[in-house]
Design an enzyme around this catalytic site. Structure first.
Site, PDB file in Angstrom:
ATOM      1  N   TYR A 120       1.863  -3.862  11.897  1.00 24.81           N
ATOM      2  CA  TYR A 120       2.090  -4.141  13.319  1.00 24.81           C
ATOM      3  C   TYR A 120       1.231  -5.283  13.852  1.00 24.81           C
ATOM      4  CZ  TYR A 120       4.882   0.124  13.794  1.00 24.81           C
ATOM      5  OH  TYR A 120       5.850   1.087  13.678  1.00 24.81           O
ATOM      6  N   LYS A 167      -0.164   5.059   0.814  1.00 21.18           N
ATOM      7  CA  LYS A 167       0.758   4.785  -0.283  1.00 21.18           C
ATOM      8  C   LYS A 167       0.066   3.773  -1.205  1.00 21.18           C
ATOM      9  CE  LYS A 167       5.048   5.187  -1.909  1.00 21.18           C
ATOM     10  NZ  LYS A 167       5.651   6.404  -2.441  1.00 21.18           N
ATOM     11  N   ASP A 199       4.819   9.607   1.666  1.00 19.44           N
ATOM     12  CA  ASP A 199       6.191  10.108   1.503  1.00 19.44           C
ATOM     13  C   ASP A 199       6.176  11.596   1.153  1.00 19.44           C
ATOM     14  OD1 ASP A 199       4.988   9.355  -0.865  1.00 19.44           O
ATOM     15  OD2 ASP A 199       6.789   8.509  -1.781  1.00 19.44           O
ATOM     16  N   ASP A 223       2.545   6.155  12.963  1.00 25.89           N
ATOM     17  CA  ASP A 223       3.602   6.106  13.963  1.00 25.89           C
ATOM     18  C   ASP A 223       4.763   7.008  13.542  1.00 25.89           C
ATOM     19  OD1 ASP A 223       5.094   5.309  16.133  1.00 25.89           O
ATOM     20  OD2 ASP A 223       5.595   3.335  15.337  1.00 25.89           O
ATOM     21  N   ASP A 227       5.688  11.053  14.803  1.00 22.94           N
ATOM     22  CA  ASP A 227       6.985  11.321  15.434  1.00 22.94           C
ATOM     23  C   ASP A 227       7.735  12.425  14.693  1.00 22.94           C
ATOM     24  OD1 ASP A 227       6.750   9.386  17.444  1.00 22.94           O
ATOM     25  OD2 ASP A 227       8.833   8.759  17.193  1.00 22.94           O
TER      26      ASP A 227
END
Ligand code: ATP
Ligand code: MG
Length: 327
Positions: A120, A167, A199, A223, A227
C-alpha cells in the site's frame, strides 16, 4: 490535564453515531475539550475538497481523533488522516458481541496491522500497454515498531503471546524481513510468538478461531484477514478500530456511512462507542474504557436494540440505555 479531541462526524450515519459516542465521553469524569471538524462528501460537494486543511491540522495536533465515516470520498479522507496521526498500526478487534448473529460466536481476536508500507505504499508503474508493476516496501524499522507495539499489547492485555501471519516462504525478501524483525524484537522482549502462513491462517480462522488471540500482520494481509474475521463475527455495527501513532491516534468504526439507513436515526452506535472506549484506553483511562465496554455489552445483551440487531430502537434510545448503565 485536558485531552484535546478532534471530532469528525463525516457523512451519512457518521452524523448520528459520532455524537452518540461524544455523549458517552462527556458523561465520564474526564476533562475533554472537543473540536468538531468537517470532512467527507458533503464538504467536497461544497468546496471541492473532502478533507479541509483545518481538519487535517486539528487531527495532526490534538491528542486523539474520533471519526465517523465518509462516503465516496473515504480514501481521500481516511488515508491522509491516518498519516496526520502518524499511525503505524491499525488495531482491529474482531469479537462476537452478545445479541449478534455470528457465524463463529466464539471468535475473539485482535489484528495488529502494519499501517504504513507493504503493497500500500503506492509504488505502482505502468511499464507498457501489457505490463504494470508494484513495488512492495518493507523496512526493518517499521516491522520493529509494529513488533514493539505487539509486545506491549500482549503484556498489557495479559495474552500468552501473538501470532505472526506472513508469506515468507514465497516473499522471502520482504515478508522474510518482516518476520525476522518481528521475531527478533519478540525474542528480546521475552514474548512468545508463533508463525502462521497467511493463506493457512485464512482457513484455520474460519474452522476454529479460538486458536488465535493476537495476530500481527503486514499491511495487505492485515486488511484482508481482519475483514475476513469481521465476517465471522457479523454485525458491522459492532466493530471498532484504532489507528495508533506514537503521540496521537484516530479511532473509527469499521463500518462506512451506510447511505441506505442514513438520516433515519436507527444506526447502531455500538461500533463508534467501542471505538471511543479504545480512545480512552489509548489516553490511559483503562478503567473508564472498560466501563464503557461493559455498558455497551450489557445493553447489547438485554437492552434496546437497533433494527440491524432485530430490534426497533433508535440510535438515541440505545445511547440513552448505555449512558444509564454507565452512571
Ligand atoms: P460506504 O460506502 O460509506 O462504505 P456502504 O454502503 O459500504 O457505505 P457500510 O457502512 O459499509 O455501507 O454498511 C454496509 C451495510 O451494513 C449497510 O446495509 C448498512 O446499513 C449496514 N450498517 C453498517 N453500519 C451500520 C450501523 N452502525 N448500524 C446499522 N447498520 C449498519
Ligand atoms: Mg463499506
Amino acid at each position: 490535564m485536558t485531552h484535546e479531541i478532534t471530532v469528525i462526524p463525516g457523512d451519512g450515519i457518521g452524523q448520528e453515531v459520532t455524537p452518540a459516542a461524544v455523549e458517552v465521553l462527556e458523561a465520564l469524569e474526564i476533562d475533554f475539550e472537543f473540536h468538531e471538524a468537517e470532512a467527507g462528501d458533503h464538504v467536497a460537494e461544497e468546496t471541492g475538497e473532502a478533507l479541509p486543511e483545518e481538519t487535517y491540522d486539528l487531527a495532526a495536533s490534538t491528542d486523539a481523533t474520533l471519526f465517523g465515516a465518509a462516503g465516496e470520498t473515504a480514501a481521500d479522507v481516511i488515508l491522509p488522516l491516518r498519516e496526520a496521526v502518524d499511525s503505524f498500526v491499525n488495531v482491529r478487534p474482531a469479537k462476537a458481541y452478545p445479541g449478534v448473529d455470528a457465524l463463529r460466536p466464539e471468535t475473539d481476536l485482535v489484528f495488529l496491522r502494519e499501517n504504513t508500507e507493504g503493497v500500500y505504499s503506492g509504488h505502482e508503474d505502468r511499464l507498457s500497454d501489457d505490463l504494470s508493476t508494484l513495488t512492495r516496501v518493507v523496512t526493518t524499522s517499521a516491522s520493529e515498531r509494529l513488533a514493539e507495539f505487539a509486545c506491549d499489547f500482549v503484556e498489557d492485555g495479559e495474552y500468552d503471546g501473538f501470532h505472526i501471519a506472513h508469506k515468507a516462504n514465497v516473499m522471502r525478501e520482504t515478508d522474510g524481513r518482516f518476520r525476522d524483525a518481528v521475531l527478533e524484537v519478540a525474542d528480546d522482549r521475552g514474548v512468545q510468538t508463533e508463525e502462521v502462513l497467511m493463506d493457512a491462517f485464512a482457513t484455520h480462522v474460519c474452522l476454529d478461531p479460538t486458536q488465535f488471540d493476537v495476530v500481527a500482520c503486514p499491511n495487505l494481509a492485515g486488511d484482508v484477514l481482519s475483514d475476513l474475521a469481521a465476517g465471522l463475527v457479523g454485525g458491522l455495527g459492532m466493530l471498532p478500530s484504532a489507528n495508533v501513532g506514537p503521540d496521537r491516534g484516530l479511532f473509527e468504526p469499521v463500518h462506512g456511512s451506510a447511505p441506505d439507513i442514513a438520516g433515519e436515526g436507527v444506526a447502531n452506535p455500538a461500533a463508534t462507542i467501542i471505538s471511543a472506549a479504545m480512545l480512552l484506553e489509548y489516553l490511559g483511562h483503562d478503567e473508564e474504557g472498560q466501563a464503557v465496554r461493559d455498558a455497551v455489552e450489557g445493553v447489547l445483551e438485554d437492552g434496546p436494540r437497533t433494527p440491524d440487531l432485530g430490534g426497533d430502537a433508535s440510535t438515541e434510545d440505545v445511547t440513552a440505555a448505555i449512558l444509564e448503565r454507565l452512571n
